[in-house]
Enzyme design. Structure first.
Site, PDB file in Angstrom:
ATOM      1  CG  HIS A 100      24.669   6.054   2.789  1.00  0.00           C
ATOM      2  ND1 HIS A 100      23.180   5.897   2.785  1.00  0.00           N
ATOM      3  CD2 HIS A 100      25.061   5.259   3.911  1.00  0.00           C
ATOM      4  CE1 HIS A 100      22.820   4.786   3.635  1.00  0.00           C
ATOM      5  NE2 HIS A 100      23.964   4.615   4.509  1.00  0.00           N
ATOM      6  CD  GLU A 112      20.526   0.655   0.336  1.00  0.00           C
ATOM      7  OE1 GLU A 112      21.469   0.416   0.953  1.00  0.00           O
ATOM      8  OE2 GLU A 112      19.566  -0.310   0.674  1.00  0.00           O
ATOM      9  CE  LYS A 124      23.897  -1.861  -0.671  1.00  0.00           C
ATOM     10  NZ  LYS A 124      24.255  -2.010   0.654  1.00  0.00           N
ATOM     11  CG  ASN A 125      17.802  -1.788  -3.053  1.00  0.00           C
ATOM     12  OD1 ASN A 125      17.199  -2.504  -2.707  1.00  0.00           O
ATOM     13  ND2 ASN A 125      18.537  -0.510  -2.202  1.00  0.00           N
TER      14      ASN A 125
END
Ligand code: W6P
Length: 402
Positions: A231, A235, A238-239
């Site tokens: 997770h 995240e 992606k950023n």
């Protein structure tokens, strides 16, 4: 009523933090009866501790329909579990308890999205003052880490002693005693890259360096909850990808995302470095702010033209609710077992995201909110008088306040 009395009673107890080693041991040599006896009490304690804090949220927020729904779910689950207070640890009771846990897990599946709706409702009804916003931020960090911990307890019990299947024969509940960090990193990277390619038709590559400083040259494995690690990595990737593509443009060569994974004696450290132009410290702070990150998810029916700002900012829409809580929640996953997550950014250059996890299972201990005078103060504190002065554009000198 009697519910209020029981809440008062159970919220007097501090939650019992477990180490990831204790979770492992219990999953390996514990019995269903012992697990049941511990859990039926501990769940009531953890629920009661956070339910008390819930009541201290700004009244305006508590009146919102979504907040009321969430609050009711907690009350229902608390009452459901109270039914087992006095019952013995017979196989029949344990089986009934497991069925009840399954109901509770399902009931709370959409707590995060529903609380986010509550914040939207609050913002739309009227503005939110700084003091309420601080209280809400403080509460949500505690509320979500409490939720992570309660779901961890329930999942462990149901996988080990119920009929929920583990991910692999090696797993003890949702814990992998030999979690291969490199494969989780690749998995998260590939899935983030898939989304990035779909949105931008391009994506940066990754350069990964692994360094096991404890057992030189050996693969890095730790005792961990792989889904939590995944997770966080997903995240952050992606950023990093979004920043890289947006800063350099879809037609240019993209600088690699560099990832370092190092295992030391105490810490497992992961650093993800992008050259996506970075963000100012003002914006960096907002990335963890629930109030700021709460936006209604854009429609998914394709009525909006692709690649508008809001779409670019929401590369995550196809896979999650899209409220933009990825970063604050990732930090909570890191902190849950005494790790941490930081962002260090240089505006005009790029951002480093660092995750630290405890490498020693007996030291990875749950971090749990305790309902106390101090949490009550933090939740209900009014606006504080400034004790540092600095120039605020548009304001002249202000009279000293007492
Ligand atoms: C950015 C903003 C950000 C947040 C989290 C991880 C990486 C990055 N890069 O520009």
């Amino acid at each position: 009523g009697s519910l209020a009395k029981k809440l008062d009673y159970y919220s007097q107890f501090q939650p019992s933090s477990l180490t990831i080693q204790q979770y492992l041991d219990f999953g390996r040599i514990g019995t269903a009866a012992n697990s049941y006896t511990f859990l039926k009490n501990e769940l009531l304690v953890r629920l009661a501790n956070i339910m008390q804090e819930f009541t201290l949220l700004p009244p305006k927020l508590l009146q919102m329909p979504s907040s009321k729904m969430v609050s009711n779910w907690y009350a229902e689950s608390f009452e459901d579990l109270l039914l087992f207070e006095a019952s013995d640890a017979s196989p029949e009771q344990v089986a009934r308890f497991n069925d009840q846990l399954t109901v509770v897990l399902k009931r709370h599946a959409h707590v995060v999205e529903t609380m986010a709706e509550g914040l939207i409702e609050l913002r739309e009804s009227d503005g939110v003052d700084i003091a309420s916003e601080k209280g809400i931020q403080y509460f949500l960090d505690r509320f979500y880490i409490n939720r992570i911990s309660i779901r961890m307890l329930q999942n462990q019990h149901l996988v080990v002693f119920g009929n929920v299947l583990p991910e692999s024969p090696r797993h003890v509940g949702c814990i992998d005693p030999a979690c291969d960090v490199e494969s989780v990193v690749y998995d998260a990277f590939e899935n983030a890259r898939f989304l990035c390619d779909r949105y931008y038709l391009t994506s940066p590559s990754m350069k990964l360096e692994m360094h096991n400083a404890v057992e030189k040259g050996k693969p890095i494995s730790i005792v961990a909850v792989p889904s939590h690690l995944y997770h966080m990595m997903f995240e952050l990737f992606k950023n990093a990808m979004r920043a890289t593509v947006e800063y350099h443009g879809v037609d240019d060569d993209l600088p690699d995302i560099k990832v370092y994974v190092v295992k030391g004696n105490e810490d497992l450290s992961i650093k993800i470095c992008d050259r996506g132009g970075g963000v100012s410290r003002t914006i960096l702070e907002r990335l963890y702010n629930y109030m700021y990150s709460t936006a209604p998810p854009p429609p998914r029916d394709g009525t909006q033209a692709p690649l508008t700002r809001s779409h670019i900012g929401n590369m995550n829409i196809p896979l999650q609710a899209g409220y933009g809580y990825g970063l604050p929640l990732s930090r909570l996953y890191a902190r849950y077992f005494l790790g941490d997550l930081f962002l260090v950014s240089m505006e005009g250059h790029g951002t480093d995201a660092c995750i630290y996890l405890k490498a020693v299972p007996v030291e990875a201990s749950e971090v749990l909110p305790i309902y106390s005078t101090s949490s009550r103060r933090n939740l209900t504190m009014g606006p504080q008088v400034a004790d540092w002065s600095h120039h605020v554009p548009g304001q002249g000198n202000r009279p000293a306040q007492s």
